[in-house]
Design a protein around this motif. Structure first.
Motif, mmCIF file in Angstrom:
data_model
loop_
_atom_site.group_PDB
_atom_site.id
_atom_site.type_symbol
_atom_site.label_atom_id
_atom_site.label_comp_id
_atom_site.label_asym_id
_atom_site.label_seq_id
_atom_site.Cartn_x
_atom_site.Cartn_y
_atom_site.Cartn_z
ATOM 1 N N SER A 1 48.167 38.345 48.846
ATOM 2 C CA SER A 1 48.492 39.542 48.613
ATOM 3 C C SER A 1 50.234 40.163 48.535
ATOM 4 C CB SER A 1 47.917 41.022 49.365
ATOM 5 O OG SER A 1 48.325 40.683 50.552
ATOM 6 N N ARG A 2 51.051 39.081 48.985
ATOM 7 C CA ARG A 2 52.264 39.030 49.211
ATOM 8 C C ARG A 2 52.909 38.997 47.572
ATOM 9 N NH1 ARG A 2 54.867 36.135 54.534
ATOM 10 N NH2 ARG A 2 53.681 37.715 56.089
ATOM 11 N N GLY A 3 53.610 39.849 47.330
ATOM 12 C CA GLY A 3 54.135 39.777 46.020
ATOM 13 C C GLY A 3 53.128 40.179 44.853
ATOM 14 N N ARG A 4 52.090 40.646 45.249
ATOM 15 C CA ARG A 4 51.209 41.022 43.952
ATOM 16 C C ARG A 4 50.597 42.423 44.442
ATOM 17 N NH1 ARG A 4 50.288 35.752 45.394
ATOM 18 N NH2 ARG A 4 50.416 34.409 43.697
ATOM 19 N N SER A 5 49.867 43.107 43.493
ATOM 20 C CA SER A 5 49.560 44.543 43.752
ATOM 21 C C SER A 5 47.968 44.392 44.423
ATOM 22 C CB SER A 5 49.394 45.219 42.541
ATOM 23 O OG SER A 5 48.890 46.407 42.502
ATOM 24 N N ILE A 6 47.838 45.114 45.621
ATOM 25 C CA ILE A 6 46.570 45.154 46.227
ATOM 26 C C ILE A 6 45.495 45.524 45.185
ATOM 27 C CG2 ILE A 6 45.397 46.252 47.871
ATOM 28 C CD1 ILE A 6 47.836 46.403 49.795
ATOM 29 N N LYS A 7 45.778 46.330 44.396
ATOM 30 C CA LYS A 7 44.852 47.016 43.402
ATOM 31 C C LYS A 7 44.386 45.799 42.436
ATOM 32 C CE LYS A 7 45.838 51.076 42.110
ATOM 33 N NZ LYS A 7 46.681 52.344 41.343
ATOM 34 N N ASP A 8 45.469 45.145 42.029
ATOM 35 C CA ASP A 8 44.971 44.003 41.135
ATOM 36 C C ASP A 8 43.896 42.958 41.730
ATOM 37 O OD1 ASP A 8 46.596 45.188 39.462
ATOM 38 O OD2 ASP A 8 48.330 43.700 39.662
ATOM 39 N N LEU A 9 44.245 42.845 43.219
ATOM 40 C CA LEU A 9 43.468 41.723 43.819
ATOM 41 C C LEU A 9 42.136 42.197 44.078
ATOM 42 C CD1 LEU A 9 45.815 40.054 46.206
ATOM 43 C CD2 LEU A 9 44.437 38.888 44.531
ATOM 44 N N VAL A 10 41.944 43.734 44.212
ATOM 45 C CA VAL A 10 40.593 44.358 44.691
ATOM 46 C C VAL A 10 39.788 44.186 43.457
ATOM 47 C CG1 VAL A 10 39.586 46.574 45.031
ATOM 48 C CG2 VAL A 10 41.474 45.848 46.461
ATOM 49 N N ILE A 11 40.467 44.656 42.271
ATOM 50 C CA ILE A 11 39.620 44.388 40.881
ATOM 51 C C ILE A 11 39.275 42.935 40.674
ATOM 52 C CG2 ILE A 11 39.688 45.124 38.680
ATOM 53 C CD1 ILE A 11 41.445 47.207 38.914
ATOM 54 N N ALA A 12 40.098 41.950 40.942
ATOM 55 C CA ALA A 12 39.719 40.658 40.615
ATOM 56 C C ALA A 12 38.655 40.287 41.574
ATOM 57 C CB ALA A 12 40.768 39.854 40.849
ATOM 58 N N SER A 13 38.694 40.809 42.820
ATOM 59 C CA SER A 13 37.463 40.272 43.795
ATOM 60 C C SER A 13 36.061 40.908 43.438
ATOM 61 C CB SER A 13 38.002 40.708 45.110
ATOM 62 O OG SER A 13 39.301 40.371 45.539
ATOM 63 N N LEU A 14 36.302 42.268 42.886
ATOM 64 C CA LEU A 14 35.000 42.874 42.416
ATOM 65 C C LEU A 14 34.446 42.058 41.071
ATOM 66 C CD1 LEU A 14 32.784 45.142 42.283
ATOM 67 C CD2 LEU A 14 34.481 46.639 41.096
ATOM 68 N N TYR A 15 35.265 41.767 40.234
ATOM 69 C CA TYR A 15 35.048 40.917 39.013
ATOM 70 C C TYR A 15 34.453 39.493 39.229
ATOM 71 C CZ TYR A 15 35.256 38.590 34.392
ATOM 72 O OH TYR A 15 35.015 37.814 33.264
ATOM 73 N N THR A 16 35.084 38.911 40.382
ATOM 74 C CA THR A 16 34.646 37.735 40.775
ATOM 75 C C THR A 16 33.205 37.521 41.388
ATOM 76 O OG1 THR A 16 36.918 36.966 41.369
ATOM 77 C CG2 THR A 16 35.110 35.615 42.197
ATOM 78 N N SER A 17 32.947 38.679 42.136
ATOM 79 C CA SER A 17 31.690 39.080 42.691
ATOM 80 C C SER A 17 30.474 39.122 41.764
ATOM 81 C CB SER A 17 31.693 40.115 43.884
ATOM 82 O OG SER A 17 30.403 40.339 44.237
ATOM 83 N N MET A 18 30.923 40.036 40.510
ATOM 84 C CA MET A 18 30.069 40.094 39.516
ATOM 85 C C MET A 18 29.698 38.948 38.748
ATOM 86 S SD MET A 18 31.738 43.808 38.040
ATOM 87 C CE MET A 18 30.604 44.044 36.692
ATOM 88 N N ARG A 19 30.574 38.115 38.793
ATOM 89 C CA ARG A 19 30.422 36.705 38.108
ATOM 90 C C ARG A 19 29.565 35.815 39.087
ATOM 91 N NH1 ARG A 19 34.331 34.876 34.122
ATOM 92 N NH2 ARG A 19 33.087 32.810 34.500
ATOM 93 N N VAL A 20 29.510 36.061 40.430
ATOM 94 C CA VAL A 20 28.874 35.170 41.047
ATOM 95 C C VAL A 20 27.209 35.565 41.290
ATOM 96 C CG1 VAL A 20 28.482 34.888 43.743
ATOM 97 C CG2 VAL A 20 30.803 34.461 42.741
ATOM 98 N N HIS A 21 27.097 36.802 41.096
ATOM 99 C CA HIS A 21 25.857 37.425 41.157
ATOM 100 C C HIS A 21 25.240 37.715 39.721
ATOM 101 C CE1 HIS A 21 25.729 38.015 45.492
ATOM 102 N NE2 HIS A 21 26.855 38.071 45.281
ATOM 103 N N GLU A 22 25.996 37.264 38.697
ATOM 104 C CA GLU A 22 25.630 37.272 37.223
ATOM 105 C C GLU A 22 25.224 38.828 37.069
ATOM 106 O OE1 GLU A 22 23.132 33.314 36.070
ATOM 107 O OE2 GLU A 22 22.237 34.687 37.422
ATOM 108 N N GLN A 23 26.077 39.754 37.439
ATOM 109 C CA GLN A 23 25.965 41.072 36.800
ATOM 110 C C GLN A 23 26.735 41.452 35.509
ATOM 111 O OE1 GLN A 23 24.714 43.826 38.478
ATOM 112 N NE2 GLN A 23 23.834 42.386 39.850
ATOM 113 N N PRO A 24 25.909 42.087 34.759
ATOM 114 C CA PRO A 24 26.555 42.164 33.335
ATOM 115 C C PRO A 24 27.875 43.203 33.301
ATOM 116 C CG PRO A 24 24.561 43.448 33.682
ATOM 117 C CD PRO A 24 24.485 42.746 34.657
ATOM 118 N N GLY A 25 28.863 42.542 32.419
ATOM 119 C CA GLY A 25 30.065 43.447 32.145
ATOM 120 C C GLY A 25 31.230 42.389 32.174
ATOM 121 N N SER A 26 31.915 42.996 31.241
ATOM 122 C CA SER A 26 33.284 42.182 30.888
ATOM 123 C C SER A 26 34.348 42.612 31.654
ATOM 124 C CB SER A 26 33.497 42.091 29.201
ATOM 125 O OG SER A 26 33.865 43.417 28.950
#
Length: 295
Positions: A143-168
Protein backbone atom coordinates in the motif's frame (compact mmCIF):
# COMPACT_ATOMS: atom_id res chain seq x y z
CA UNK A 1 37.07 13.02 68.49
CA UNK A 2 39.01 10.85 66.06
CA UNK A 3 38.34 10.54 62.35
CA UNK A 4 36.95 7.00 62.69
CA UNK A 5 34.46 8.14 65.34
CA UNK A 6 33.27 10.99 63.08
CA UNK A 7 32.74 8.57 60.19
CA UNK A 8 30.77 6.13 62.36
CA UNK A 9 28.55 8.90 63.67
CA UNK A 10 27.71 10.15 60.12
CA UNK A 11 24.14 9.19 59.27
CA UNK A 12 24.40 10.28 55.62
CA UNK A 13 22.26 13.42 55.60
CA UNK A 14 22.74 13.58 51.84
CA UNK A 15 24.21 11.50 49.04
CA UNK A 16 25.60 12.20 45.59
CA UNK A 17 26.19 10.20 42.41
CA UNK A 18 29.75 9.25 41.60
CA UNK A 19 30.68 6.85 38.77
CA UNK A 20 27.38 4.98 38.98
CA UNK A 21 27.22 4.76 42.80
CA UNK A 22 25.53 6.68 45.59
CA UNK A 23 28.29 8.11 47.79
CA UNK A 24 28.11 10.07 51.03
CA UNK A 25 30.05 13.35 50.55
CA UNK A 26 30.85 13.58 54.29
CA UNK A 27 32.32 10.17 55.05
CA UNK A 28 32.94 8.97 51.46
CA UNK A 29 31.05 5.73 52.13
CA UNK A 30 29.63 3.91 49.11
CA UNK A 31 25.95 3.46 49.93
CA UNK A 32 24.35 1.78 46.93
CA UNK A 33 24.51 1.34 43.20
CA UNK A 34 22.63 3.74 40.96
CA UNK A 35 19.72 1.82 39.36
CA UNK A 36 17.96 3.41 36.43
CA UNK A 37 14.55 2.19 35.34
CA UNK A 38 14.87 3.53 31.82
CA UNK A 39 14.61 0.74 29.20
CA UNK A 40 17.51 0.01 26.94
CA UNK A 41 17.49 1.46 23.47
CA UNK A 42 16.15 -0.80 20.73
CA UNK A 43 17.82 -0.77 17.33
CA UNK A 44 15.98 -3.57 15.51
CA UNK A 45 12.34 -4.49 14.97
CA UNK A 46 12.66 -7.66 17.08
CA UNK A 47 14.05 -5.70 20.04
CA UNK A 48 11.20 -3.19 19.76
CA UNK A 49 8.56 -5.96 19.85
CA UNK A 50 10.24 -7.87 22.71
CA UNK A 51 10.64 -4.78 24.94
CA UNK A 52 7.22 -3.31 24.26
CA UNK A 53 5.17 -3.37 27.47
CA UNK A 54 2.47 -0.70 27.61
CA UNK A 55 1.20 -0.61 24.03
CA UNK A 56 -2.49 -1.56 23.67
CA UNK A 57 -3.12 -4.77 21.77
CA UNK A 58 -5.64 -4.53 18.92
CA UNK A 59 -7.25 -7.18 16.78
CA UNK A 60 -6.51 -7.37 13.08
CA UNK A 61 -9.96 -6.03 12.26
CA UNK A 62 -10.95 -4.03 15.33
CA UNK A 63 -14.28 -2.19 15.32
CA UNK A 64 -14.14 1.44 16.28
CA UNK A 65 -16.44 3.05 18.82
CA UNK A 66 -17.93 5.43 16.24
CA UNK A 67 -21.10 4.19 14.59
CA UNK A 68 -21.89 4.78 10.94
CA UNK A 69 -25.49 5.56 11.82
CA UNK A 70 -26.71 9.15 12.09
CA UNK A 71 -28.56 8.55 15.40
CA UNK A 72 -27.36 8.07 18.96
CA UNK A 73 -28.32 5.37 21.47
CA UNK A 74 -31.53 7.28 22.36
CA UNK A 75 -32.53 7.23 18.66
CA UNK A 76 -32.09 10.99 18.46
CA UNK A 77 -30.68 12.47 15.29
CA UNK A 78 -27.07 13.63 15.59
CA UNK A 79 -26.48 17.17 14.23
CA UNK A 80 -23.97 17.61 11.43
CA UNK A 81 -21.60 19.66 13.59
CA UNK A 82 -21.55 16.94 16.24
CA UNK A 83 -21.07 14.27 13.59
CA UNK A 84 -18.05 16.11 12.16
CA UNK A 85 -16.64 16.45 15.67
CA UNK A 86 -17.01 12.68 16.23
CA UNK A 87 -15.27 12.00 12.92
CA UNK A 88 -12.33 14.14 14.00
CA UNK A 89 -12.24 12.39 17.37
CA UNK A 90 -12.30 9.04 15.62
CA UNK A 91 -9.25 9.98 13.53
CA UNK A 92 -7.35 11.09 16.63
CA UNK A 93 -8.43 7.93 18.44
CA UNK A 94 -7.02 5.79 15.65
CA UNK A 95 -3.72 7.68 15.77
CA UNK A 96 -3.53 7.48 19.56
CA UNK A 97 -4.38 3.78 19.84
CA UNK A 98 -2.21 2.52 17.01
CA UNK A 99 1.52 2.98 17.14
CA UNK A 100 2.20 0.94 14.02
CA UNK A 101 1.32 1.97 10.50
CA UNK A 102 -0.02 -1.55 9.82
CA UNK A 103 -2.79 -1.18 12.42
CA UNK A 104 -3.77 2.24 11.09
CA UNK A 105 -3.86 0.81 7.59
CA UNK A 106 -6.11 -2.09 8.60
CA UNK A 107 -8.53 0.12 10.52
CA UNK A 108 -8.86 2.48 7.55
CA UNK A 109 -9.47 -0.43 5.19
CA UNK A 110 -12.07 -1.90 7.57
CA UNK A 111 -14.24 1.21 7.22
CA UNK A 112 -13.93 0.98 3.42
CA UNK A 113 -14.97 -2.69 3.48
CA UNK A 114 -18.05 -1.80 5.54
CA UNK A 115 -18.97 0.92 3.04
CA UNK A 116 -18.63 -1.50 0.12
CA UNK A 117 -20.57 -4.23 1.91
CA UNK A 118 -23.58 -1.93 2.25
CA UNK A 119 -23.69 -1.57 -1.56
CA UNK A 120 -23.31 -5.26 -2.51
CA UNK A 121 -25.21 -8.44 -1.72
CA UNK A 122 -22.11 -10.64 -1.81
CA UNK A 123 -21.80 -13.69 0.50
CA UNK A 124 -19.85 -13.31 3.74
CA UNK A 125 -17.14 -15.79 2.75
CA UNK A 126 -16.21 -13.54 -0.18
CA UNK A 127 -15.68 -10.59 2.19
CA UNK A 128 -13.62 -12.70 4.60
CA UNK A 129 -11.38 -13.84 1.75
CA UNK A 130 -11.04 -10.26 0.50
CA UNK A 131 -9.90 -9.13 3.97
CA UNK A 132 -7.32 -11.92 4.11
CA UNK A 133 -5.98 -10.87 0.71
CA UNK A 134 -5.75 -7.24 1.78
CA UNK A 135 -4.04 -8.18 5.06
CA UNK A 136 -1.33 -9.94 3.05
CA UNK A 137 -0.96 -6.79 0.92
CA UNK A 138 -0.57 -4.66 4.03
CA UNK A 139 1.99 -7.07 5.50
CA UNK A 140 4.06 -6.87 2.32
CA UNK A 141 3.72 -3.05 2.38
CA UNK A 142 2.14 -2.95 -1.07
CA UNK A 143 0.00 0.00 0.00
CA UNK A 144 3.01 2.32 0.09
CA UNK A 145 2.68 4.79 -2.74
CA UNK A 146 -0.78 3.44 -3.62
CA UNK A 147 -4.30 4.26 -2.55
CA UNK A 148 -5.82 2.04 0.15
CA UNK A 149 -9.17 2.37 -1.60
CA UNK A 150 -7.74 0.94 -4.83
CA UNK A 151 -6.24 -2.06 -3.05
CA UNK A 152 -9.47 -2.73 -1.14
CA UNK A 153 -11.52 -2.86 -4.36
CA UNK A 154 -8.84 -4.97 -6.07
CA UNK A 155 -8.89 -7.42 -3.13
CA UNK A 156 -12.68 -7.68 -3.35
CA UNK A 157 -12.54 -8.27 -7.11
CA UNK A 158 -9.87 -10.95 -6.62
CA UNK A 159 -12.00 -12.71 -4.00
CA UNK A 160 -14.97 -12.65 -6.39
CA UNK A 161 -12.81 -14.21 -9.10
CA UNK A 162 -11.59 -16.91 -6.71
CA UNK A 163 -15.12 -17.90 -5.64
CA UNK A 164 -16.59 -17.49 -9.17
CA UNK A 165 -19.00 -14.76 -8.17
CA UNK A 166 -20.63 -13.07 -11.17
CA UNK A 167 -19.65 -9.48 -11.80
CA UNK A 168 -17.21 -7.51 -13.91
CA UNK A 169 -14.75 -4.88 -12.76
CA UNK A 170 -16.78 -2.20 -14.51
CA UNK A 171 -19.96 -3.19 -12.64
CA UNK A 172 -18.01 -3.32 -9.38
CA UNK A 173 -16.78 0.25 -9.80
CA UNK A 174 -20.22 1.49 -10.85
CA UNK A 175 -22.00 -0.02 -7.85
CA UNK A 176 -19.30 0.91 -5.34
CA UNK A 177 -20.01 4.63 -5.62
CA UNK A 178 -16.30 5.53 -5.75
CA UNK A 179 -15.04 7.72 -8.56
CA UNK A 180 -12.04 5.58 -9.52
CA UNK A 181 -10.66 4.81 -12.95
CA UNK A 182 -10.71 1.21 -14.11
CA UNK A 183 -7.01 1.07 -15.06
CA UNK A 184 -5.95 1.89 -11.47
CA UNK A 185 -7.83 -1.13 -10.09
CA UNK A 186 -6.49 -3.28 -12.93
CA UNK A 187 -2.90 -2.33 -12.00
CA UNK A 188 -3.51 -3.25 -8.36
CA UNK A 189 -5.11 -6.55 -9.41
CA UNK A 190 -2.07 -7.44 -11.55
CA UNK A 191 0.18 -6.51 -8.63
CA UNK A 192 -1.64 -8.96 -6.33
CA UNK A 193 -1.16 -11.77 -8.83
CA UNK A 194 2.50 -10.95 -9.56
CA UNK A 195 3.47 -10.76 -5.87
CA UNK A 196 2.23 -14.33 -5.30
CA UNK A 197 -0.33 -13.46 -2.65
CA UNK A 198 -2.87 -15.95 -4.00
CA UNK A 199 -0.35 -18.80 -3.98
CA UNK A 200 0.60 -18.00 -0.37
CA UNK A 201 -3.06 -18.22 0.67
CA UNK A 202 -3.65 -21.35 -1.42
CA UNK A 203 -6.18 -19.67 -3.72
CA UNK A 204 -6.76 -20.31 -7.42
CA UNK A 205 -7.81 -17.48 -9.72
CA UNK A 206 -10.69 -18.41 -12.01
CA UNK A 207 -12.21 -16.64 -15.03
CA UNK A 208 -14.66 -13.86 -14.27
CA UNK A 209 -18.23 -15.13 -14.46
CA UNK A 210 -20.65 -12.78 -16.26
CA UNK A 211 -23.90 -11.94 -14.42
CA UNK A 212 -26.22 -13.94 -16.68
CA UNK A 213 -29.13 -13.74 -14.22
CA UNK A 214 -28.95 -9.95 -14.31
CA UNK A 215 -28.88 -9.90 -18.12
CA UNK A 216 -31.86 -12.24 -18.33
CA UNK A 217 -33.78 -10.13 -15.84
CA UNK A 218 -33.08 -6.94 -17.80
CA UNK A 219 -34.29 -8.64 -20.99
CA UNK A 220 -37.47 -9.87 -19.29
CA UNK A 221 -36.76 -13.59 -19.76
CA UNK A 222 -38.46 -16.24 -17.68
CA UNK A 223 -36.78 -18.30 -14.99
CA UNK A 224 -36.90 -21.42 -17.15
CA UNK A 225 -35.11 -19.66 -20.00
CA UNK A 226 -32.44 -18.21 -17.70
CA UNK A 227 -31.75 -21.63 -16.15
CA UNK A 228 -31.41 -23.13 -19.62
CA UNK A 229 -28.94 -20.39 -20.62
CA UNK A 230 -26.84 -20.83 -17.46
CA UNK A 231 -26.75 -24.59 -17.94
CA UNK A 232 -25.57 -24.17 -21.52
CA UNK A 233 -22.96 -21.55 -20.54
CA UNK A 234 -21.44 -23.88 -17.94
CA UNK A 235 -21.12 -26.63 -20.58
CA UNK A 236 -19.18 -24.44 -23.05
CA UNK A 237 -15.59 -25.78 -23.49
CA UNK A 238 -12.74 -23.75 -22.04
CA UNK A 239 -11.10 -23.26 -25.45
CA UNK A 240 -14.13 -21.24 -26.59
CA UNK A 241 -13.90 -18.99 -23.49
CA UNK A 242 -10.15 -18.53 -23.27
CA UNK A 243 -8.96 -15.16 -24.59
CA UNK A 244 -12.49 -13.91 -25.28
CA UNK A 245 -14.75 -11.41 -23.60
CA UNK A 246 -17.04 -13.58 -21.48
CA UNK A 247 -19.82 -11.02 -21.74
CA UNK A 248 -19.86 -11.65 -25.49
CA UNK A 249 -20.01 -15.42 -24.90
CA UNK A 250 -22.89 -14.93 -22.45
CA UNK A 251 -24.65 -12.66 -24.96
CA UNK A 252 -24.39 -15.33 -27.65
CA UNK A 253 -25.82 -17.94 -25.26
CA UNK A 254 -28.74 -15.62 -24.46
CA UNK A 255 -29.32 -14.96 -28.17
CA UNK A 256 -29.43 -18.71 -28.93
CA UNK A 257 -32.00 -19.63 -26.27
CA UNK A 258 -34.22 -16.54 -26.40
CA UNK A 259 -36.34 -14.71 -28.93
CA UNK A 260 -34.51 -11.39 -28.46
CA UNK A 261 -32.72 -9.63 -31.31
CA UNK A 262 -28.97 -9.14 -31.50
CA UNK A 263 -29.31 -5.42 -30.87
CA UNK A 264 -31.33 -5.92 -27.67
CA UNK A 265 -28.87 -8.51 -26.35
CA UNK A 266 -25.83 -6.39 -27.26
CA UNK A 267 -27.21 -3.30 -25.49
CA UNK A 268 -27.88 -5.19 -22.26
CA UNK A 269 -24.65 -7.19 -22.24
CA UNK A 270 -22.48 -4.22 -23.18
CA UNK A 271 -20.82 -5.52 -26.37
CA UNK A 272 -21.28 -4.81 -30.05
CA UNK A 273 -23.63 -6.70 -32.36
CA UNK A 274 -20.65 -8.00 -34.34
CA UNK A 275 -19.28 -9.64 -31.18
CA UNK A 276 -22.61 -11.35 -30.54
CA UNK A 277 -22.72 -12.64 -34.15
CA UNK A 278 -19.13 -13.93 -33.99
CA UNK A 279 -19.68 -15.77 -30.71
CA UNK A 280 -22.99 -17.11 -32.04
CA UNK A 281 -21.22 -18.73 -35.01
CA UNK A 282 -18.71 -20.36 -32.64
CA UNK A 283 -21.40 -21.74 -30.32
CA UNK A 284 -24.05 -22.55 -32.91
CA UNK A 285 -22.87 -26.09 -33.64
CA UNK A 286 -22.48 -26.97 -29.95
CA UNK A 287 -25.89 -25.55 -29.08
CA UNK A 288 -27.87 -27.37 -31.75
CA UNK A 289 -25.99 -30.66 -31.33
CA UNK A 290 -26.81 -30.71 -27.62
CA UNK A 291 -30.15 -28.95 -27.87
CA UNK A 292 -31.99 -31.93 -26.42
CA UNK A 293 -30.06 -31.46 -23.15
CA UNK A 294 -31.46 -27.98 -22.58
CA UNK A 295 -35.11 -28.46 -23.51
Amino acid sequence: MTQNESISECRHPRKVKNNGYWVCPLCAEVLDRVITFHPKRAFSEEEVKSRRQTEPVLKKWAHRTLSDDSRDYLNKKIPNNTKRMFNRCNKWQIQAWTNESLNRNLITSESLFRTLKSNFSTPDYVWKEAKKIYFKCAEKQLSRGRSIKDLVIASLYTSMRVHEQPGSLKDLLTDSGFNIKKNRIAKCFKLLVQEGILSELGLILKPAAPPINKYCSDLGLSLEESNKIIKFYNKIPFKLKNGRDLNGVAGAAIYIFSSKSQREVAEVVGVSEATVRTRYKELENIAFKKERLYK
